[in-house]
Design a protein around this motif. Structure first.
Motif, PDB file in Angstrom:
ATOM      1  N   ASP A 184       0.850  -1.186   0.000  1.00 19.28           N
ATOM      2  CA  ASP A 184       0.000   0.000   0.000  1.00 19.28           C
ATOM      3  C   ASP A 184       0.892   1.245   0.000  1.00 19.28           C
ATOM      4  O   ASP A 184       1.926   1.279   0.681  1.00 19.28           O
ATOM      5  CB  ASP A 184      -0.895   0.000   1.239  1.00 19.28           C
ATOM      6  CG  ASP A 184      -1.831   1.189   1.268  1.00 19.28           C
ATOM      7  OD1 ASP A 184      -2.821   1.178   0.522  1.00 19.28           O
ATOM      8  OD2 ASP A 184      -1.562   2.133   2.040  1.00 19.28           O
ATOM      9  N   TYR A 185       0.475   2.261  -0.745  1.00 20.41           N
ATOM     10  CA  TYR A 185       1.346   3.435  -0.889  1.00 20.41           C
ATOM     11  C   TYR A 185       1.459   4.245   0.399  1.00 20.41           C
ATOM     12  O   TYR A 185       2.411   5.015   0.569  1.00 20.41           O
ATOM     13  CB  TYR A 185       0.848   4.327  -2.029  1.00 20.41           C
ATOM     14  CG  TYR A 185      -0.356   5.179  -1.703  1.00 20.41           C
ATOM     15  CD1 TYR A 185      -0.226   6.526  -1.366  1.00 20.41           C
ATOM     16  CD2 TYR A 185      -1.639   4.632  -1.735  1.00 20.41           C
ATOM     17  CE1 TYR A 185      -1.328   7.301  -1.070  1.00 20.41           C
ATOM     18  CE2 TYR A 185      -2.747   5.404  -1.442  1.00 20.41           C
ATOM     19  CZ  TYR A 185      -2.585   6.737  -1.116  1.00 20.41           C
ATOM     20  OH  TYR A 185      -3.687   7.502  -0.815  1.00 20.41           O
ATOM     21  N   GLN A 186       0.512   4.070   1.323  1.00 25.13           N
ATOM     22  CA  GLN A 186       0.576   4.788   2.595  1.00 25.13           C
ATOM     23  C   GLN A 186       1.034   3.883   3.737  1.00 25.13           C
ATOM     24  O   GLN A 186       1.887   4.259   4.535  1.00 25.13           O
ATOM     25  CB  GLN A 186      -0.792   5.385   2.941  1.00 25.13           C
ATOM     26  CG  GLN A 186      -1.169   6.602   2.113  1.00 25.13           C
ATOM     27  CD  GLN A 186      -2.501   7.186   2.556  1.00 25.13           C
ATOM     28  OE1 GLN A 186      -3.435   6.454   2.884  1.00 25.13           O
ATOM     29  NE2 GLN A 186      -2.598   8.502   2.562  1.00 25.13           N
ATOM     30  N   GLN A 187       0.459   2.686   3.819  1.00 29.20           N
ATOM     31  CA  GLN A 187       0.704   1.818   4.964  1.00 29.20           C
ATOM     32  C   GLN A 187       1.828   0.814   4.740  1.00 29.20           C
ATOM     33  O   GLN A 187       2.241   0.140   5.688  1.00 29.20           O
ATOM     34  CB  GLN A 187      -0.580   1.063   5.323  1.00 29.20           C
ATOM     35  CG  GLN A 187      -1.744   1.963   5.667  1.00 29.20           C
ATOM     36  CD  GLN A 187      -2.978   1.177   6.064  1.00 29.20           C
ATOM     37  OE1 GLN A 187      -2.900   0.085   6.620  1.00 29.20           O
ATOM     38  NE2 GLN A 187      -4.143   1.727   5.775  1.00 29.20           N
ATOM     39  N   MET A 220      -0.497   2.179  12.948  1.00 28.86           N
ATOM     40  CA  MET A 220      -1.334   3.228  12.369  1.00 28.86           C
ATOM     41  C   MET A 220      -1.665   4.328  13.378  1.00 28.86           C
ATOM     42  O   MET A 220      -1.684   5.512  13.054  1.00 28.86           O
ATOM     43  CB  MET A 220      -2.641   2.623  11.830  1.00 28.86           C
ATOM     44  CG  MET A 220      -2.465   1.635  10.679  1.00 28.86           C
ATOM     45  SD  MET A 220      -1.678   2.381   9.229  1.00 28.86           S
ATOM     46  CE  MET A 220      -0.023   1.689   9.359  1.00 28.86           C
ATOM     47  N   GLN A 275     -10.919   3.425  10.200  1.00 32.28           N
ATOM     48  CA  GLN A 275     -11.318   3.881   8.875  1.00 32.28           C
ATOM     49  C   GLN A 275     -12.722   3.408   8.541  1.00 32.28           C
ATOM     50  O   GLN A 275     -13.204   2.409   9.074  1.00 32.28           O
ATOM     51  CB  GLN A 275     -10.345   3.369   7.815  1.00 32.28           C
ATOM     52  CG  GLN A 275     -10.418   1.869   7.566  1.00 32.28           C
ATOM     53  CD  GLN A 275      -9.428   1.432   6.503  1.00 32.28           C
ATOM     54  OE1 GLN A 275      -8.236   1.650   6.631  1.00 32.28           O
ATOM     55  NE2 GLN A 275      -9.917   0.803   5.455  1.00 32.28           N
TER      56      GLN A 275
END
Length: 244
Positions: A47-50, A118, A185
């Protein structure tokens, strides 16, 4: 079709039906889970964020979805058991509770592991986490009630009542992220109309989800079979079965 369902409600017919279906469910579940977990944990892109932390969804999402689905099924079985006094519905309540508790506990544990990178903490008294914890306590309450009665039918009625009353928590878990401010989320991963993840990520997730449902179905059938045998142990068909 109604004749088939009516026949299936008979304990001997259900037992034989479950004996035929459960192995196929187990095979399909293992294949889907094997593919979903392998592809999700090792093949799907980061994932590009996580980064790699997102991969826990391949366990967390199926577990969380089943925690709600199994309780809903348990509550529906409770209504059927109280109104129509169908024995198989009573068996379903008792059978589903430990399975649902296991998936709920798994959802909580994986959620905590996901929450640490997170949110910076394993646990916060967030609306989603707290209501999911309440769901676990409800499952455990049904299990405890079942063990508290010697009379199986009395135990089933008590469990049915608790399952029905506790069903109010299901929409709270589902919509808690929308009704209150939440760190969790929103439920966007399983929106088929507007996918929020790439196909390389989504296909293994759906495979894991379907595999988990089939696994839960197989476990429910086997546990219901055990409950049927316990209740019908003095029946002639059970004695014939054990004599073979």
């Amino acid at each position: 079709m109604w004749t088939w369902f009516h026949r299936l409600a008979s304990p001997p017919s259900f037992y034989r039906f479950a004996d035929r279906v459960a192995p196929w469910l187990a095979v399909a579940a293992l294949l889907l889970l094997g593919y979903g977990l392998f592809a999700g944990l090792w093949i799907a892109p980061k994932d590009y964020q996580q980064g790699d932390a997102f991969r826990i969804i391949y366990v967390h999402v199926p577990a969380a979805a089943l925690s709600l689905s199994l309780y809903t099924g348990m509550a529906i079985a409770g209504v059927v058991a109280l109104i129509w006094r169908i024995k198989l519905a009573e068996c379903a309540i008792v059978a589903l509770a430990p399975i649902g508790a296991s998936f709920t506990a798994l959802a909580l544990v994986t959620g905590m592991l996901w929450g640490k990178p997170m949110w910076g903490a394993y646990w916060v008294w967030d609306a989603r986490l707290t209501s999911e914890l309440v769901l676990l306590f409800l499952y455990l309450g049904v299990i405890g009630l079942d063990q508290a009665f010697l009379d199986r039918r009395a135990a089933a009625r008590a469990c049915a009542l608790l399952a029905i009353v506790g069903a109010v928590n299901v929409p709270i878990v589902k919509y808690s992220v929308e009704w209150w401010n939440s760190l969790h989320q929103a439920s966007t991963i399983l929106k088929f109309g507007k996918p929020t993840i790439t196909a390389e990520m989504a296909i293994p997730l759906y495979a894991s989800l379907l595999g988990a449902y089939l696994l839960a179905g197989m476990a429910a059938l086997r546990r219901m079979q055990n409950e049927v045998l316990l209740r019908e142990r003095r029946a002639g068909w059970v004695r014939e079965l054990t004599a073979v």
